[in-house]
Design a protein around this motif. Sequence first.
Motif, short mmCIF file in Angstrom:
data_model
loop_
_atom_site.label_atom_id
_atom_site.label_comp_id
_atom_site.label_asym_id
_atom_site.label_seq_id
_atom_site.Cartn_x
_atom_site.Cartn_y
_atom_site.Cartn_z
N PRO A 263 0.70 -1.38 -0.07
CA PRO A 263 0.06 0.05 -0.16
C PRO A 263 0.82 1.06 0.08
O PRO A 263 1.67 1.23 0.70
N VAL A 264 0.41 2.09 -0.81
CA VAL A 264 1.06 3.39 -0.82
C VAL A 264 0.03 4.82 -0.54
O VAL A 264 -0.96 4.61 -1.18
N ALA A 265 0.48 5.66 0.20
CA ALA A 265 -0.30 6.67 0.58
C ALA A 265 -0.18 7.78 -0.54
O ALA A 265 0.80 8.26 -1.00
N ARG A 266 -1.36 8.24 -0.75
CA ARG A 266 -1.27 9.47 -1.83
C ARG A 266 -1.67 10.69 -1.08
O ARG A 266 -3.01 10.52 -0.51
N LEU A 267 -0.80 11.52 -0.81
CA LEU A 267 -1.21 12.72 -0.10
C LEU A 267 -1.21 14.13 -0.85
O LEU A 267 -0.76 14.36 -1.77
N ALA A 268 -1.95 14.86 -0.10
CA ALA A 268 -1.70 16.46 -0.45
C ALA A 268 -0.36 16.81 -0.31
O ALA A 268 0.13 17.00 0.85
N PRO A 269 0.32 17.35 -1.49
CA PRO A 269 1.81 17.54 -1.28
C PRO A 269 2.11 18.58 -0.21
O PRO A 269 1.26 19.44 0.14
N ILE A 270 3.29 18.15 0.50
CA ILE A 270 3.54 18.94 1.70
C ILE A 270 5.25 19.07 1.64
O ILE A 270 5.63 17.85 1.29
N THR A 271 5.59 19.77 2.29
CA THR A 271 7.15 20.09 2.26
C THR A 271 7.63 19.28 3.58
O THR A 271 7.22 19.76 4.76
N VAL A 272 8.60 18.46 3.75
CA VAL A 272 9.11 17.68 4.75
C VAL A 272 10.52 17.83 4.77
O VAL A 272 11.19 17.20 3.75
N GLY A 273 11.30 18.54 5.51
CA GLY A 273 12.67 18.56 5.50
C GLY A 273 13.16 19.12 4.08
O GLY A 273 14.21 18.53 3.55
N GLY A 274 12.54 20.01 3.42
CA GLY A 274 12.85 20.76 2.34
C GLY A 274 12.55 19.87 1.14
O GLY A 274 13.01 20.54 0.00
N VAL A 275 11.88 18.77 1.28
CA VAL A 275 11.46 18.08 0.02
C VAL A 275 10.13 17.95 -0.05
O VAL A 275 9.31 17.83 1.11
N VAL A 276 9.35 18.15 -1.10
CA VAL A 276 7.99 18.16 -1.42
C VAL A 276 7.52 16.42 -1.65
O VAL A 276 8.09 15.87 -2.29
N VAL A 277 6.67 16.17 -0.76
CA VAL A 277 6.20 14.84 -0.58
C VAL A 277 4.77 14.66 -0.77
O VAL A 277 4.03 15.52 -0.32
N SER A 278 4.49 13.91 -1.87
CA SER A 278 3.09 13.50 -2.13
C SER A 278 2.69 12.18 -2.17
O SER A 278 1.28 11.77 -2.13
N ASN A 279 3.65 11.15 -1.94
CA ASN A 279 3.48 9.77 -1.61
C ASN A 279 4.33 9.31 -0.49
O ASN A 279 5.20 9.95 -0.19
N ALA A 280 3.81 8.30 0.13
CA ALA A 280 4.48 7.79 1.33
C ALA A 280 4.18 6.26 1.58
O ALA A 280 3.19 5.54 1.18
N SER A 281 5.11 5.53 2.24
CA SER A 281 4.96 4.08 2.63
C SER A 281 3.91 3.88 3.71
O SER A 281 3.84 4.65 4.62
N LEU A 282 3.02 2.87 3.34
CA LEU A 282 2.30 2.55 4.34
C LEU A 282 2.52 1.07 4.98
O LEU A 282 1.82 0.34 5.61
N HIS A 283 3.69 0.54 4.40
CA HIS A 283 4.20 -0.88 4.90
C HIS A 283 3.29 -2.11 4.44
O HIS A 283 3.78 -2.78 3.45
N ASN A 284 2.18 -2.20 5.16
CA ASN A 284 1.23 -3.24 4.91
C ASN A 284 0.03 -3.32 5.48
O ASN A 284 -0.10 -2.44 5.89
N GLU A 285 -0.67 -4.11 5.41
CA GLU A 285 -2.20 -4.17 5.96
C GLU A 285 -2.34 -3.90 7.05
O GLU A 285 -3.02 -3.23 8.05
N ASP A 286 -1.27 -4.80 8.04
CA ASP A 286 -1.28 -4.60 9.12
C ASP A 286 -0.94 -3.19 10.07
O ASP A 286 -1.66 -2.65 10.92
N TYR A 287 -0.17 -2.38 9.34
CA TYR A 287 0.26 -1.14 9.47
C TYR A 287 -0.86 -0.10 9.37
O TYR A 287 -0.93 0.71 10.25
N ILE A 288 -1.70 -0.29 8.33
CA ILE A 288 -2.66 0.25 8.07
C ILE A 288 -4.06 0.46 9.23
O ILE A 288 -4.52 1.40 9.74
N ALA A 289 -4.06 -1.10 9.61
CA ALA A 289 -4.95 -1.30 10.98
C ALA A 289 -4.50 -0.96 12.09
O ALA A 289 -5.12 -0.99 13.06
N GLY A 290 -3.04 -0.49 11.98
CA GLY A 290 -2.65 -0.07 13.53
C GLY A 290 -2.13 -1.09 14.45
O GLY A 290 -2.07 -0.75 15.46
N LEU A 291 -1.59 -2.10 13.64
CA LEU A 291 -1.06 -3.26 14.59
C LEU A 291 0.30 -3.49 14.10
O LEU A 291 0.65 -3.45 12.92
N GLY A 292 1.14 -4.04 15.10
CA GLY A 292 2.50 -4.26 14.93
C GLY A 292 2.58 -5.54 14.76
O GLY A 292 1.70 -6.32 14.63
#
Length: 825
Positions: free
Chosen positions: A363-392
Amino acid sequence: MTNDAKSPASGPQAPAVETLTADAAATEHAKLGEEIAKADRLYYQNDAPTLTDAEYDGLRRRYEAIEAQFPELKGIDSLSEKVGAAPSAKFAKVRHAVPMLSLGNAFDDEEVEEFVARVRRFLGLPADAEIAFTAEPKIDGLSCNLRYENGVFKQAATRGDGFEGEDVTNNVRTIGEIPARLAGKDVPDVFEVRGEVYMGHADFAAINERQQAAGKPLFANPRNAAAGSLRQLDPSITASRPLRFFAYAWGEVSEDALPADTQFGVIEAFARWGLPTNPLTVVCRSAAELLAHYRMIGERRSTLGYDIDGVVYKVNALVQQAELGFVSRSPRWAIAHKFPAQRAVTELLGIEIQVGRTGALTPVARLAPITVGGVVVSNASLHNEDYIAGLGSDGQPIRGTFEEKPVDIRIGDFVTIQRAGDVIPQVVDVVLERRPAGAVPFAFPHLCPACGSHAVREEGESVRRCTGGLICPAQAVERIRHFVSRNAFDIEGLGDENVQMLFEADLLRTPADIFRLHARGDEVRRAFLVHREERARQREIETGQARKKVLTEEERQFLGVDKLFASIDERREVALARFIFALGIRHVGETTSKALARTYRSVEALVASLEAAAPGRPGEAWTRLESVPRIGRISLTALADAVSEIDRSLDGEEAVRSLFRAAHLNAAQRTEMRSFFMGAAELIEAVESAAREAPSEAFEALAAVPDVGPVAAASLCEFYAEAHNRALLDELLAEVRVAPAEQPAAAASGAVAGKTVVFTGALEKMTREDAKAMAERLGAKVAGSVSKKTDYVVAGADAGSKLAKARELGVTVLSEDEWLALVGG
């Protein structure tokens, strides 16, 4: 909302320390102590931190502020006097000759200016007197002490609790940047070098790609990856990880024989001796210069290629360091100026599921573009389905809970983004106060978005994978490369580059297309020609050398296409074991493929077995119950048989006891079952669901084939259950002939029938593959490693570790001629 990773006392609503009563202070001090100790264990022993640096520093500062206000709370066990955590029991302990203490922290310019002023006051220097400091990047890695005797590396230890660390000598020897011998005439007889073991961003990204492809948990950041790699019990694992080192300090030195009288001078000596030092280490002569260097490094932070979390300032003159001494757990002459966390909040616009070349759904997060540490970020990692569900990985909440449920991530949420390792953006938290009213939990797909095949998640894995295999466009190139590889169809002329080229030319989509290429000969030649021209253009760009002339029509014949067609035709007949292996079914490697070929003999018999077994493959409820410790297949079957017979009038606990008695579970098994499920109702329901999803006799027969087992059997059935995979098989079988497996020779070959054989070294009279095939025809099992169960090791020229292992275990070793004499060859 509650968040287990944060202390309520350390949050924005915490009362000022000055307003606390003695009882309230004691209660909060104890609570903070527990949280800090837990965080230390997770960080230093488990390499699995749950707090950010800022959160941890906040707990520490609150803890120390309470002790300053209420001195009676600061006893000998105070955490303000301790560093890190006790070393893990997995490693031998090393007592540090000179303690490895930590640094105090500064978080803003005023604190740095106060540090410089404090040093002046302690040394009794006037305000206008010059005082020199070193400033160096604070590497985010694992602190390590390297002991050299007479210039030769002898021992390495982690920091541990500052006084006692873990012996990681053998692992550190695998780090290429750390010299086995120091080069220099001024190296003291005993010298302990201290520094940081770390991992670069590019290497970290590559390791996580391999972790993801293998279905293993991803490392959270480069620091975790470096620490986990260094603290392996098997040094060969450490050797496979690209670890690096920066030297910046020292411990024990014989006879105080330091090579210089300043901090910077000793660092220069490190470099002369062959130790890696950080080129951004400089000497500054005022607070203003320190802050200017801090800002310069901060601006370059994202381009360094490794993680830093601040800049360390140290008094340069060693005589002044000695005069300043230490306070609590840190030196007075040094301080770490920390960077603020690189985080931002933005809206999650969508979640896209990408399918990797091995079939992993990510899974990949599609984001409203935002600057983080001088870089514009519009995508971010969500790792896997457990991470989305809030579980380790342990099934516990990783972002706290809300209304007694783990905090999940939903489309429309406002989320906190962090550039993990300053490179890979990831979603780390959810701003629940801004969650839209209509936001619903994300439903992770159970069908592959690329091909529509069933996506399965095996027990114990965090990754869900597409079962489409050869028909999935996201996996097609990788699967075809496997199909034509040496131990599968072994088609000469179809290497990685040509497979990719033919795929991009839309000439190759499935394995059956390989055997239809000759019918599109002109298109294939044109594709090869275009590819050749493109490579020539690229060479011209890279080297500046002019391209060779374009080939004439007659010259096109020399492109090797006809030779490729001939190679393909030579492989229109293939052995059954190679055919099975070529399909690239998960968990079905060469050994399993050969076992299936030996058992079913023909492709028709194998297909008939899969057709019978696929509808009866076990469901997720059965698989879940199978994962309960101490509950094997026999006990699981007994539970499934017994659950339908229990008296429904019994209350929950009595029904469980009745079920356990009927299934003849022992005390340990009963305990495991009770701890695995929350209450009697859930336990009974789980067993009932498992009984409904129990494997059929046909599936059990497939799983019972030697060297197959239930995991590979489930993969085979998942593959065959997909209609498009069955269609692919039909297409392929229309193009090739699968030769039946040979019956193992009997009588004359009885000497090796049923024996386990290992081949090692270079054979002269046959290839290794021919030797293995001969052994298997004669009924022997060919293994890849030597164990006590090995009967013969056949050793050719230059045999190495396997031969040594055989001699150590007393296994019979044969030369190639002796082997041939034994089997009558």
